[in-house]
Design an enzyme around this catalytic site. Structure first.
Site, PDB file in Angstrom:
ATOM      1  N   ASP A 111     -44.681  26.860  29.265  1.00  0.00           N
ATOM      2  CA  ASP A 111     -45.118  27.064  30.719  1.00  0.00           C
ATOM      3  C   ASP A 111     -45.090  28.402  31.021  1.00  0.00           C
ATOM      4  O   ASP A 111     -43.743  28.813  31.241  1.00  0.00           O
ATOM      5  CB  ASP A 111     -44.447  26.095  31.490  1.00  0.00           C
ATOM      6  CG  ASP A 111     -44.791  26.273  33.145  1.00  0.00           C
ATOM      7  OD1 ASP A 111     -45.887  26.902  33.229  1.00  0.00           O
ATOM      8  OD2 ASP A 111     -44.349  25.540  33.954  1.00  0.00           O
TER       9      ASP A 111
ATOM     10  N   GLU B 153     -53.603  31.093  36.866  1.00  0.00           N
ATOM     11  CA  GLU B 153     -53.244  30.874  35.677  1.00  0.00           C
ATOM     12  C   GLU B 153     -54.932  30.233  35.102  1.00  0.00           C
ATOM     13  O   GLU B 153     -55.252  30.248  33.920  1.00  0.00           O
ATOM     14  CB  GLU B 153     -52.249  29.817  35.093  1.00  0.00           C
ATOM     15  CG  GLU B 153     -50.879  30.489  35.534  1.00  0.00           C
ATOM     16  CD  GLU B 153     -49.717  29.800  35.190  1.00  0.00           C
ATOM     17  OE1 GLU B 153     -50.067  28.405  34.603  1.00  0.00           O
ATOM     18  OE2 GLU B 153     -48.515  30.144  35.003  1.00  0.00           O
TER      19      GLU B 153
ATOM     20  N   GLN C  26     -49.336  29.466  40.598  1.00  0.00           N
ATOM     21  CA  GLN C  26     -49.646  29.187  39.165  1.00  0.00           C
ATOM     22  C   GLN C  26     -50.931  28.762  38.951  1.00  0.00           C
ATOM     23  O   GLN C  26     -51.927  29.208  38.104  1.00  0.00           O
ATOM     24  CB  GLN C  26     -48.663  28.519  38.281  1.00  0.00           C
ATOM     25  CG  GLN C  26     -47.394  28.901  38.108  1.00  0.00           C
ATOM     26  CD  GLN C  26     -46.506  28.491  37.372  1.00  0.00           C
ATOM     27  OE1 GLN C  26     -46.779  28.086  35.943  1.00  0.00           O
ATOM     28  NE2 GLN C  26     -45.237  27.803  37.722  1.00  0.00           N
TER      29      GLN C  26
ATOM     30  N   HIS D 121     -44.948  45.443  16.924  1.00  0.00           N
ATOM     31  CA  HIS D 121     -43.957  45.169  17.835  1.00  0.00           C
ATOM     32  C   HIS D 121     -44.528  44.162  18.828  1.00  0.00           C
ATOM     33  O   HIS D 121     -45.848  43.973  19.153  1.00  0.00           O
ATOM     34  CB  HIS D 121     -43.826  46.311  18.727  1.00  0.00           C
ATOM     35  CG  HIS D 121     -42.811  47.621  17.993  1.00  0.00           C
ATOM     36  ND1 HIS D 121     -43.243  48.117  16.794  1.00  0.00           N
ATOM     37  CD2 HIS D 121     -41.755  48.158  18.545  1.00  0.00           C
ATOM     38  CE1 HIS D 121     -42.438  49.219  16.647  1.00  0.00           C
ATOM     39  NE2 HIS D 121     -41.252  48.995  17.520  1.00  0.00           N
TER      40      HIS D 121
ATOM     41  N   GLU E  49     -51.402  28.381  27.467  1.00  0.00           N
ATOM     42  CA  GLU E  49     -50.305  27.299  27.589  1.00  0.00           C
ATOM     43  C   GLU E  49     -50.638  25.997  26.975  1.00  0.00           C
ATOM     44  O   GLU E  49     -49.950  25.267  26.261  1.00  0.00           O
ATOM     45  CB  GLU E  49     -50.072  27.009  29.330  1.00  0.00           C
ATOM     46  CG  GLU E  49     -49.452  27.997  29.975  1.00  0.00           C
ATOM     47  CD  GLU E  49     -49.295  27.684  31.364  1.00  0.00           C
ATOM     48  OE1 GLU E  49     -50.020  26.776  31.948  1.00  0.00           O
ATOM     49  OE2 GLU E  49     -48.250  28.333  32.112  1.00  0.00           O
TER      50      GLU E  49
ATOM     51  N   ASN F 265     -53.143  45.343  15.315  1.00  0.00           N
ATOM     52  CA  ASN F 265     -52.031  46.296  15.740  1.00  0.00           C
ATOM     53  C   ASN F 265     -52.517  47.642  16.238  1.00  0.00           C
ATOM     54  O   ASN F 265     -51.848  48.133  17.257  1.00  0.00           O
ATOM     55  CB  ASN F 265     -50.988  46.237  14.634  1.00  0.00           C
ATOM     56  CG  ASN F 265     -49.674  47.226  15.142  1.00  0.00           C
ATOM     57  OD1 ASN F 265     -49.425  46.893  16.349  1.00  0.00           O
ATOM     58  ND2 ASN F 265     -49.468  47.920  13.997  1.00  0.00           N
TER      59      ASN F 265
ATOM     60  N   ASP G 285     -53.811  29.459  31.390  1.00  0.00           N
ATOM     61  CA  ASP G 285     -53.985  28.135  31.106  1.00  0.00           C
ATOM     62  C   ASP G 285     -54.256  27.795  29.777  1.00  0.00           C
ATOM     63  O   ASP G 285     -53.635  26.744  28.974  1.00  0.00           O
ATOM     64  CB  ASP G 285     -54.889  27.247  31.994  1.00  0.00           C
ATOM     65  CG  ASP G 285     -54.479  26.903  33.582  1.00  0.00           C
ATOM     66  OD1 ASP G 285     -53.149  27.097  33.618  1.00  0.00           O
ATOM     67  OD2 ASP G 285     -55.089  26.919  34.501  1.00  0.00           O
TER      68      ASP G 285
HETATM   69 MN    MN Z   1     -47.863  47.755  17.769  1.00  0.00          MN
HETATM   70 MN    MN Z   2     -47.404  28.414  34.216  1.00  0.00          MN
END
Ligand code: MN
Ligand code: MN
Length: 298
Positions: free
Chosen positions: A275, A289, A285, A136, A269, A167, A266
């Protein structure tokens, strides 16, 4: 020249007024909401937009012209779906106590019928024998208010091929901690996803499964903003907000303590080109970040 408006025009005006009164009755604050029944008579108002309140990381849109960045904007979570990878790029959701109830895990894995006609729909059996879990993105246990909410998390568009150790141990540890943070009086904005190809599950390394229709990602990441429970959430994300970002390998051999994989937003990203948290002012941010979380992990 006409002396009178026809009768139908008056009826039309009356209908519009009645309609707007009806809408008014179910508006919480200033936005239209879906009222959701838990099945026991309890009603909770939901804003579909809450899952993307802090931004849409890749500007995903429900547009057939962008099949590798296709927005599935569900009540329970929002997805950037990648048709050609057979999985999401990212999934975003909001977690607060209104989403947590007593609904048992439904385990009703199913194809997502909301995908456009003609697109391959990953099935509940697509991962069978692959050595990877149906992992998930938005966890089952984050959506236990109603059967409808919990069932939504079992749609295959919310899954990624995830190495079982990651997981069931490393990733699950952070998922459990998310709900601990809620129990401590916080609400969370969460976005997670996967990128690259090549993971190592129980049957060895694979780049794809399901006859090449699903890419096995190489990296699994998540970023969480934690704020005290309250209203006007976006405005309350300040430089003091706790931000937890992790980037993990999709392997069965790893350190199962999730905290060891902490990084910056960062860095995620830079690796993904997204972003994250773009609705937060850039001056904030740039501070939150760049920080690596060093808070508790349980
Ligand atoms: Mn899971
Ligand atoms: Mn950002």
């Amino acid at each position: 020249m006409r002396k009178h408006l026809p009768f139908w025009s008056l009826a039309f005006v009356v209908a519009i007024v009645l309609q707007s009164c009806q809408n008014e009755a179910i508006k919480p604050k200033d936005k239209q909401a879906d009222m959701q029944n838990a099945g026991n008579g309890a009603l909770v108002s939901r804003l579909q937009s809450e899952n993307l309140a802090l931004g849409n990381p890749s500007n995903a849109a429900t547009n057939l012209a962008t099949p590798t960045n296709y927005l599935l904007d569900k009540l329970q979570y929002a997805v950037s779906y990648n048709r050609d990878a057979g999985k999401s790029n990212w999934v975003a959701w909001h977690l607060d106590p209104t989403w947590l109830g007593s609904t048992p895990r439904q385990d009703n894995f199913a194809s997502d019928a909301t995908l456009p006609t003609g697109w391959y729909r990953v099935t509940s059996g697509s991962y069978t024998g692959s050595g990877f879990d149906r992992g998930h993105n938005c966890p089952s246990a984050d959506r236990t208010f109603s059967v409808a909410d919990n069932s939504a998390t079992f749609l295959m568009t919310n899954m990624m091929p995830q190495a079982p150790v990651n997981n069931q141990q490393t990733w699950a540890g952070l998922e459990n901690y998310q709900r601990t943070l809620v129990s401590q009086g916080n609400e969370l904005y969460i976005v997670c996803g996967s990128y690259g190809s090549g993971g190592t599950g129980s049957n060895g390394t694979r780049t794809t499964i399901d006859n090449g229709r699903i890419v096995v990602p190489n990296r699994l990441w998540k970023a969480i903003i934690v704020i005290p429970r309250g209203d006007n959430d976006v405005a309350r994300v300040t430089t003091n907000a706790r931000v937890i970002a992790v980037n993990m390998p999709n392997t069965n051999s790893q350190n199962t303590a999730w905290g060891t994989y902490r990084t910056t937003v960062d860095a995620i990203e830079a690796a993904t080109g997204y972003d994250l948290f773009s609705a937060v002012p850039t001056a904030i941010q740039s501070v939150i970040e760049a920080r690596v979380d060093n808070g508790p992990t349980r």
